[in-house]
Design a protein around this motif. Structure first.
Motif, PDB file in Angstrom:
ATOM      1  N   VAL A 146       1.008  -1.200  -0.084  1.00  0.00           N
ATOM      2  CA  VAL A 146      -0.177   0.016   0.018  1.00  0.00           C
ATOM      3  C   VAL A 146       0.890   1.246  -0.023  1.00  0.00           C
ATOM      4  O   VAL A 146       1.829   1.502   0.966  1.00  0.00           O
ATOM      5  CB  VAL A 146      -1.026  -0.065   1.044  1.00  0.00           C
ATOM      6  CG1 VAL A 146      -1.783   1.180   1.113  1.00  0.00           C
ATOM      7  CG2 VAL A 146      -1.786  -1.233   1.274  1.00  0.00           C
ATOM      8  N   ASN A 147       0.819   1.987  -1.168  1.00  0.00           N
ATOM      9  CA  ASN A 147       1.419   3.154  -1.132  1.00  0.00           C
ATOM     10  C   ASN A 147       0.875   4.411  -0.720  1.00  0.00           C
ATOM     11  O   ASN A 147      -0.589   4.299  -0.625  1.00  0.00           O
ATOM     12  CB  ASN A 147       2.102   3.282  -2.698  1.00  0.00           C
ATOM     13  CG  ASN A 147       3.243   2.202  -3.008  1.00  0.00           C
ATOM     14  OD1 ASN A 147       3.994   1.784  -2.201  1.00  0.00           O
ATOM     15  ND2 ASN A 147       3.016   1.993  -4.234  1.00  0.00           N
ATOM     16  N   THR A 148       1.499   5.474  -0.452  1.00  0.00           N
ATOM     17  CA  THR A 148       0.938   6.754  -0.117  1.00  0.00           C
ATOM     18  C   THR A 148       1.067   7.762  -1.126  1.00  0.00           C
ATOM     19  O   THR A 148       1.973   8.429  -1.293  1.00  0.00           O
ATOM     20  CB  THR A 148       1.109   7.113   1.155  1.00  0.00           C
ATOM     21  OG1 THR A 148       1.177   6.093   2.110  1.00  0.00           O
ATOM     22  CG2 THR A 148       0.458   8.416   1.727  1.00  0.00           C
ATOM     23  N   SER A 149       0.006   8.179  -2.024  1.00  0.00           N
ATOM     24  CA  SER A 149       0.169   9.243  -2.801  1.00  0.00           C
ATOM     25  C   SER A 149      -0.375  10.547  -2.015  1.00  0.00           C
ATOM     26  O   SER A 149      -0.344  10.501  -0.900  1.00  0.00           O
ATOM     27  CB  SER A 149      -0.506   8.950  -4.355  1.00  0.00           C
ATOM     28  OG  SER A 149      -0.548   9.922  -5.130  1.00  0.00           O
ATOM     29  N   SER A 150      -1.261  11.482  -2.845  1.00  0.00           N
ATOM     30  CA  SER A 150      -1.996  12.561  -2.223  1.00  0.00           C
ATOM     31  C   SER A 150      -2.711  13.203  -3.276  1.00  0.00           C
ATOM     32  O   SER A 150      -2.326  13.193  -4.299  1.00  0.00           O
ATOM     33  CB  SER A 150      -0.850  13.523  -1.909  1.00  0.00           C
ATOM     34  OG  SER A 150      -1.194  14.843  -1.481  1.00  0.00           O
ATOM     35  N   ILE A 170       4.616   8.402  -7.412  1.00  0.00           N
ATOM     36  CA  ILE A 170       3.861   7.310  -6.624  1.00  0.00           C
ATOM     37  C   ILE A 170       2.970   6.685  -7.173  1.00  0.00           C
ATOM     38  O   ILE A 170       2.748   5.248  -7.307  1.00  0.00           O
ATOM     39  CB  ILE A 170       3.824   7.695  -5.219  1.00  0.00           C
ATOM     40  CG1 ILE A 170       5.160   7.851  -4.539  1.00  0.00           C
ATOM     41  CG2 ILE A 170       3.112   6.663  -4.351  1.00  0.00           C
ATOM     42  CD1 ILE A 170       5.161   8.744  -3.177  1.00  0.00           C
ATOM     43  N   ALA A 171       1.775   7.464  -7.477  1.00  0.00           N
ATOM     44  CA  ALA A 171       0.765   6.910  -8.250  1.00  0.00           C
ATOM     45  C   ALA A 171       1.029   6.224  -9.616  1.00  0.00           C
ATOM     46  O   ALA A 171       0.607   4.950  -9.734  1.00  0.00           O
ATOM     47  CB  ALA A 171      -0.458   8.016  -8.521  1.00  0.00           C
ATOM     48  N   ALA A 172       1.921   6.615 -10.359  1.00  0.00           N
ATOM     49  CA  ALA A 172       2.235   5.704 -11.551  1.00  0.00           C
ATOM     50  C   ALA A 172       2.993   4.644 -11.208  1.00  0.00           C
ATOM     51  O   ALA A 172       2.796   3.510 -11.793  1.00  0.00           O
ATOM     52  CB  ALA A 172       3.239   6.869 -12.419  1.00  0.00           C
ATOM     53  N   LEU A 173       3.797   4.593 -10.259  1.00  0.00           N
ATOM     54  CA  LEU A 173       4.538   3.412  -9.397  1.00  0.00           C
ATOM     55  C   LEU A 173       3.706   2.489  -9.418  1.00  0.00           C
ATOM     56  O   LEU A 173       4.169   1.186  -9.433  1.00  0.00           O
ATOM     57  CB  LEU A 173       5.564   4.018  -8.209  1.00  0.00           C
ATOM     58  CG  LEU A 173       6.399   2.960  -7.857  1.00  0.00           C
ATOM     59  CD1 LEU A 173       7.365   2.114  -8.865  1.00  0.00           C
ATOM     60  CD2 LEU A 173       7.190   3.403  -6.794  1.00  0.00           C
ATOM     61  N   THR A 174       2.584   2.810  -8.313  1.00  0.00           N
ATOM     62  CA  THR A 174       1.551   1.908  -8.021  1.00  0.00           C
ATOM     63  C   THR A 174       1.017   1.067  -9.248  1.00  0.00           C
ATOM     64  O   THR A 174       1.142  -0.180  -8.909  1.00  0.00           O
ATOM     65  CB  THR A 174       0.645   2.448  -7.297  1.00  0.00           C
ATOM     66  OG1 THR A 174       1.044   3.253  -6.169  1.00  0.00           O
ATOM     67  CG2 THR A 174      -0.460   1.613  -6.944  1.00  0.00           C
ATOM     68  N   VAL A 175       0.579   1.896 -10.297  1.00  0.00           N
ATOM     69  CA  VAL A 175       0.031   0.986 -11.537  1.00  0.00           C
ATOM     70  C   VAL A 175       1.130  -0.016 -12.120  1.00  0.00           C
ATOM     71  O   VAL A 175       0.992  -1.091 -12.473  1.00  0.00           O
ATOM     72  CB  VAL A 175      -0.433   2.000 -12.410  1.00  0.00           C
ATOM     73  CG1 VAL A 175      -0.737   1.386 -13.704  1.00  0.00           C
ATOM     74  CG2 VAL A 175      -1.471   2.918 -11.824  1.00  0.00           C
ATOM     75  N   GLN A 176       2.399   0.666 -12.118  1.00  0.00           N
ATOM     76  CA  GLN A 176       3.528  -0.206 -12.646  1.00  0.00           C
ATOM     77  C   GLN A 176       3.756  -1.422 -12.001  1.00  0.00           C
ATOM     78  O   GLN A 176       3.757  -2.428 -12.431  1.00  0.00           O
ATOM     79  CB  GLN A 176       4.810   0.742 -12.884  1.00  0.00           C
ATOM     80  CG  GLN A 176       6.106   0.053 -13.337  1.00  0.00           C
ATOM     81  CD  GLN A 176       5.850  -0.060 -14.903  1.00  0.00           C
ATOM     82  OE1 GLN A 176       5.301   0.810 -15.681  1.00  0.00           O
ATOM     83  NE2 GLN A 176       6.623  -1.050 -15.472  1.00  0.00           N
ATOM     84  N   ALA A 177       3.942  -1.278 -10.610  1.00  0.00           N
ATOM     85  CA  ALA A 177       4.247  -2.315  -9.691  1.00  0.00           C
ATOM     86  C   ALA A 177       3.072  -3.360  -9.671  1.00  0.00           C
ATOM     87  O   ALA A 177       3.413  -4.742  -9.613  1.00  0.00           O
ATOM     88  CB  ALA A 177       4.558  -1.865  -8.318  1.00  0.00           C
ATOM     89  N   ALA A 178       1.699  -3.040  -9.655  1.00  0.00           N
ATOM     90  CA  ALA A 178       0.759  -3.944  -9.755  1.00  0.00           C
ATOM     91  C   ALA A 178       1.044  -4.774 -10.969  1.00  0.00           C
ATOM     92  O   ALA A 178       0.660  -6.168 -11.141  1.00  0.00           O
ATOM     93  CB  ALA A 178      -0.574  -3.062  -9.946  1.00  0.00           C
ATOM     94  N   ALA A 179       1.189  -4.132 -12.067  1.00  0.00           N
ATOM     95  CA  ALA A 179       1.371  -4.998 -13.504  1.00  0.00           C
ATOM     96  C   ALA A 179       2.679  -6.108 -13.222  1.00  0.00           C
ATOM     97  O   ALA A 179       2.397  -7.045 -13.766  1.00  0.00           O
ATOM     98  CB  ALA A 179       1.563  -4.183 -14.697  1.00  0.00           C
ATOM     99  N   GLU A 180       3.715  -5.604 -12.869  1.00  0.00           N
ATOM    100  CA  GLU A 180       4.979  -6.520 -12.823  1.00  0.00           C
ATOM    101  C   GLU A 180       5.020  -7.447 -11.817  1.00  0.00           C
ATOM    102  O   GLU A 180       5.493  -8.433 -11.756  1.00  0.00           O
ATOM    103  CB  GLU A 180       6.201  -5.669 -12.606  1.00  0.00           C
ATOM    104  CG  GLU A 180       6.178  -4.662 -13.750  1.00  0.00           C
ATOM    105  CD  GLU A 180       7.761  -3.985 -13.764  1.00  0.00           C
ATOM    106  OE1 GLU A 180       8.485  -4.257 -12.903  1.00  0.00           O
ATOM    107  OE2 GLU A 180       8.022  -3.102 -14.641  1.00  0.00           O
ATOM    108  N   LEU A 181       4.399  -7.416 -10.562  1.00  0.00           N
ATOM    109  CA  LEU A 181       4.409  -7.973  -9.472  1.00  0.00           C
ATOM    110  C   LEU A 181       3.232  -9.003  -9.324  1.00  0.00           C
ATOM    111  O   LEU A 181       3.262  -9.885  -8.391  1.00  0.00           O
ATOM    112  CB  LEU A 181       4.441  -7.349  -7.983  1.00  0.00           C
ATOM    113  CG  LEU A 181       5.900  -6.124  -7.854  1.00  0.00           C
ATOM    114  CD1 LEU A 181       5.984  -5.357  -6.545  1.00  0.00           C
ATOM    115  CD2 LEU A 181       7.070  -7.121  -8.121  1.00  0.00           C
ATOM    116  N   GLY A 182       2.212  -8.936 -10.027  1.00  0.00           N
ATOM    117  CA  GLY A 182       1.049  -9.756  -9.901  1.00  0.00           C
ATOM    118  C   GLY A 182       1.221 -11.230  -9.943  1.00  0.00           C
ATOM    119  O   GLY A 182       0.741 -11.824  -9.251  1.00  0.00           O
TER     120      GLY A 182
END
Length: 298
Positions: A146-150, A170-182
């Motif tokens: 769970v990341n913290t954007s704003s 961080i919001a973009a990193l969240t989308v990226q990481a969700a795709a890579e780590l799923g």
């Protein structure tokens, strides 16, 4: 008291010595998780650990700098060494150095980008590598980040260009990481919280007045603890179908923030001439959703 969704799970919460991070650490512990309370201020982290232990929970202190590569690796190692596993990473650490862009120094830019954006990536990378190794060994994790954007990162905020840029990243990193780590059994989501913290209370008299606790004892919409229930749920096994999303949380209100996506368009089927584009751009902007206003814009 409701069902404990995180009984026996192990969570890291960064920036957990005060404010929203402290509320997350306490909430995870109350929900049955064992918690690594990370804060650069070891004394503050220690006080949170004492509070958790006094309430019958289990927690340890970690004072690593989350934006230091080796420190982020040691943070993950602390969870595994102390509790035998890691299930949840909550990236919360950060601070502000507010200034208008034309007055901002290089150091003010670099420091905020480093702690927020690199601090999210470094911990995410080391935790992700740990879970990938588990998955490849045949022990598929049910892990959560769970990341913290704003809101500043989603919509912009006058006088906070460094902070807004880091939080947008961080919001973009969240989308990226969700795709890579799923594929390794890891979900990755983010929150954009509105709450009373040291950062918001230091952002000027108007903001401080807006964030102040109500004097009449009514519902305190800006209490940091209001943010934590969603984070605790996102850390649980129940949330396994939710990934790559950003949620705004304020008081008792939870909403989904939709990211960049295509809306209105015009396709000529061949290359445009610059002189043609005035009415074309005007038409597609008329059809497109109106952007959210930048915080503080006149």
């Amino acid at each position: 008291m409701g069902t404990k969704l995180n009984e026996g799970r192990v969570a890291i919460v960064t920036g957990a010595g005060q404010g929203i991070g402290r509320a997350h650490a306490l909430a995870f512990a109350a929900d049955g998780a064992r918690v690594v309370v990370n804060d650069f201020a070891a004394d503050a982290a220690g006080a949170v650990v004492e509070e958790i232990v006094a309430a019958g929970g289990s927690a340890v202190v970690d004072s690593a700098d989350v934006a230091d590569w080796d420190g982020a690796a040691r943070l993950v190692d602390t969870a595994v060494r102390e509790f035998g596993r890691l299930d949840i990473l909550v990236n919360n650490a950060g601070f502000v150095r507010d200034r208008m862009l034309v007055s901002m120094s290089e150091d003010e830019w670099d420091a905020v980008i480093r702690v927020h954006l690199k601090g999210h990536f470094a911990t995410l990378r080391h935790a992700g590598a740990y879970w990938r190794a588990q998955s490849k060994a045949g022990d598929q994790p049910q892990a959560r980040i769970v990341n913290t954007s704003s809101g500043a990162g989603l919509y912009g905020s006058v006088g906070q260009g460094n902070y807004a840029s880091a939080k947008a990243g961080i919001a973009a990193l969240t989308v990226q990481a969700a795709a890579e780590l799923g594929g390794y059994g890891v979900t990755v989501n983010a929150i954009a919280p509105a709450a009373r913290t040291q950062m918001t209370m230091g952002a000027g008299e108007a903001m401080a007045a807006q964030m102040a606790a109500p004097a009449d004892g009514s519902f305190d919409a800006m209490d940091p603890a209001n943010v934590s229930p969603l984070v605790v749920w996102l850390g649980s096994l129940e949330s396994g179908s939710v990934t790559g999303r950003v949620f705004e949380v304020e008081g008792g209100k939870i909403s989904v923030a939709d990211g960049w996506q295509r809306s209105a368009e015009s396709d000529k089927g061949s290359r445009w001439e610059p002189s043609e584009l005035g009415p074309v751009v005007e038409e597609i902007l008329t059809k497109a959703p109106v952007p959210m206003p930048v915080y503080g814009a006149r």
